[in-house]
Scaffold this active site. Structure first.
Site, PDB file in Angstrom:
ATOM      1  CG  ASP A 213     -27.370 -33.430 -26.314  1.00 50.70           C
ATOM      2  OD1 ASP A 213     -26.165 -33.162 -26.284  1.00 50.70           O
ATOM      3  OD2 ASP A 213     -27.826 -34.547 -26.636  1.00 50.70           O
ATOM      4  CD  GLU A 255     -46.131 -19.384 -22.438  1.00 48.99           C
ATOM      5  OE1 GLU A 255     -46.225 -19.681 -21.218  1.00 48.99           O
ATOM      6  OE2 GLU A 255     -46.552 -20.114 -23.344  1.00 48.99           O
TER       7      GLU A 255
END
Length: 538
Positions: A213, A255
């Site tokens: 956001d 990751e």
């Protein structure tokens, strides 16, 4: 001269996000599982088969975290807790797993610019007082003027009004949005570490991506200088320091094989593209297309500009017609001004919903044929119009901070109609929904449209089926084809062609082309009528 755009595809064939159709769920208004009038995770879980049948690849949830809901959940009190109005963390974990079992990935919403004034950090900062380490996590400053009675600078809020609120001890704190949303200090290492920990928290629960956001607002001028237009970097929009933050975030996402989509409103295409470099965000929303009027020349220029700004960094474009913040498509396209501008919103704007719906059907095929990913806001597939909420029921802070002149954003957040015969159109059968549904809302109900082969829902289901199974769609090349004034025509791979007629007169369809899908019937002479789109296979 016709423009052509190369295929910017990734070397990795499992980069699903480059061509995905992602469905946005606003949890309060999607489906009410416990009948209390507020949408919840139980409601979403019950409707997962609907989303699977619709054919979407992922679901993006606007914030479902613990929140006082001063701004629809974008005032987060705790990122690791689901708000009790929506359910529990265990339920969210079940939802993620159940959705994945249906081939649907989950994207969550992170709000890094600010937290709720009920967040533990901010409550501690207020209690600790001026000069305390707790206040260093935010932007507390003494005021200007003889007695500190004036705000520290001249910044204007994203919600209208000023961006500073004074505390009882005389200091002021910064909030680019509502006073209930204090801005975080992203120069502080604790703020950075906490957000990376939150990312890991959700990635470890199987979340496939994060929507960021207000992604261009986090970094602030250290001196919190006044806004001086045209003289150096803006003090809080699109500052260069942001890119270090997102490079760190990208390392975390990599990751887990997760992806980002940034909410980045920027007019400068070169600055916009910086967020999409290979070691930063994967994608960002394309708001220029969302706000573009229903005009062939303007749409083509916006498509050209979008593809051109993404090409240097190899990122796929994202296409979106509306979301939880903007006027719904069938309403916007049925107005004299078919573009979108927050400043232009007003009560009582005349709308032709028949015209708007015809254009929205054509826009659906246009959008789904463009290269890249598509975001679909809940209810768009039902052709829902914008609702005018009675003034005494409006909850959006944009309305109140405008002095009551802005109708706010609640009109696109009205709870969905699921059943034509159930109370409250099947949203929840016990309590009136948190926002009122207008009279006749059940005419848009999903079960009613599922039984109608000519409905908006049937159009979207067939379009998404073809997009998923037929060659030529998704990420890849686009080549404009010769077409008359007011007509958009472009080719994708494998002979796929999309034509959209925005002209007053019918447009001829290429001889020998096979029709895959139309947004409305061709005329008696096989021509494409005004405000109609067609997918062809040459």
């Amino acid at each position: 001269m016709a423009a052509s755009y190369p295929d910017a595809h990734s070397e990795h064939p499992d980069d699903w996000w480059r061509s995905a159709v992602i469905y946005q769920v606003y949890p309060r208004s999607f489906a009410d599982g416990d009948g209390d009038g507020t949408g919840d995770l139980a409601g979403v879980r019950a409707r997962l088969p609907y989303l699977a049948e619709l054919g979407v690849d992922a679901v993006w949830f606007t914030p479902w975290y613990l929140s006082p809901l001063a701004d629809g959940g974008y005032d987060v009190a705790d990122y690791r807790t689901i708000d009790p109005a929506f359910g529990t963390l265990a339920e969210a974990e079940k939802l993620i797993v159940e959705a994945r079992g249906l081939g649907i990935r989950t994207i969550v919403d992170i709000v890094p610019n600010h937290v709720s004034d009920q967040h533990a950090w901010f409550r501690a900062a207020l209690a600790a007082g001026p000069g305390s380490p707790e206040r260093e996590l935010f932007h507390f400053r003494p005021g200007r003027g003889e007695d500190g009675e004036l705000p520290p600078n001249d910044w204007l809020s994203q919600f209208a009004g000023r961006t500073w609120t004074r505390t009882p001890d005389g200091e002021w704190y910064l909030h680019l949005f509502a006073p209930e949303q204090p801005d975080l200090n992203w120069d502080h290492p604790t703020v950075r570490q906490e957000h990376e920990d939150v990312l890991r928290f959700w990635f470890e629960r199987g979340v496939a991506g994060v929507r960021i956001d207000s992604a261009a607002l986090l970094a602030k001028d250290p001196g919190l200088a006044d806004v001086t237009e045209g003289q150096g970097p803006h003090p809080y929009i699109d500052r260069d320091e942001l890119h270090d933050i997102y490079r760190s975030w990208r390392a975390v996402a990599d990751e887990y094989g997760a992806v980002f989509v940034g909410e980045v409103w920027l007019p400068d295409s070169e600055r916009f593209a910086r967020y999409l470099r290979p070691d930063e965000l994967h994608t960002a929303f394309n708001f220029n297309f969302l706000s573009c009027p229903w005009d062939a020349q303007r749409l083509r220029r916006t498509i050209d500009e979008t593809l051109a700004e993404h090409a240097p960094v190899g990122a796929p474009a994202t296409w979106v017609l509306c979301n939880h913040d903007v006027t719904r498509t069938v309403t916007r396209y049925g107005r004299e001004d078919t573009g979108f501008d927050f400043a232009a919103k007003s009560f009582g704007t005349p709308t032709d919903l028949v015209l708007g719906t015809r254009r929205a059907r054509a826009a659906a095929l246009l959008t789904l044929a463009l290269p890249g990913a598509v975001y679909l806001y809940q209810g768009e597939e039902l052709g829902l119009p914008e609702c005018e909420i009675p003034r005494d029921r409006i909850q959006d802070p944009m309305h109140f901070r405008s002095g009551g002149t802005d109708p706010g954003r609640d009109g696109c957040r009205v709870p969905l109609p699921w059943s034509r015969s159930a109370p409250y159109s099947g949203f929840g059968s016990v309590t009136e929904p948190w926002l009122p549904q207008p009279e006749g809302w059940s005419a848009y109900a999903a079960d009613r449209q599922a039984a109608d082969p000519e409905s908006m829902l049937s159009l979207y289901r067939e379009a998404l089926r073809l997009r998923r199974t037929a060659p030529g769609f998704g990420d890849g090349p686009l080549h404009w084809l010769p077409a008359g004034p007011g007509v958009l025509s472009f080719a994708r791979a494998d002979g796929l062609v999309c034509m959209v007629n925005l002209a007053d007169e019918p447009a001829g369809v290429p001889a020998g082309a096979g029709v895959l899908l139309t947004s409305g019937p061709l005329d008696d002479e096989g021509r494409l009528p005004r405000d109609t789109a067609v997918w062809l296979r040459m």
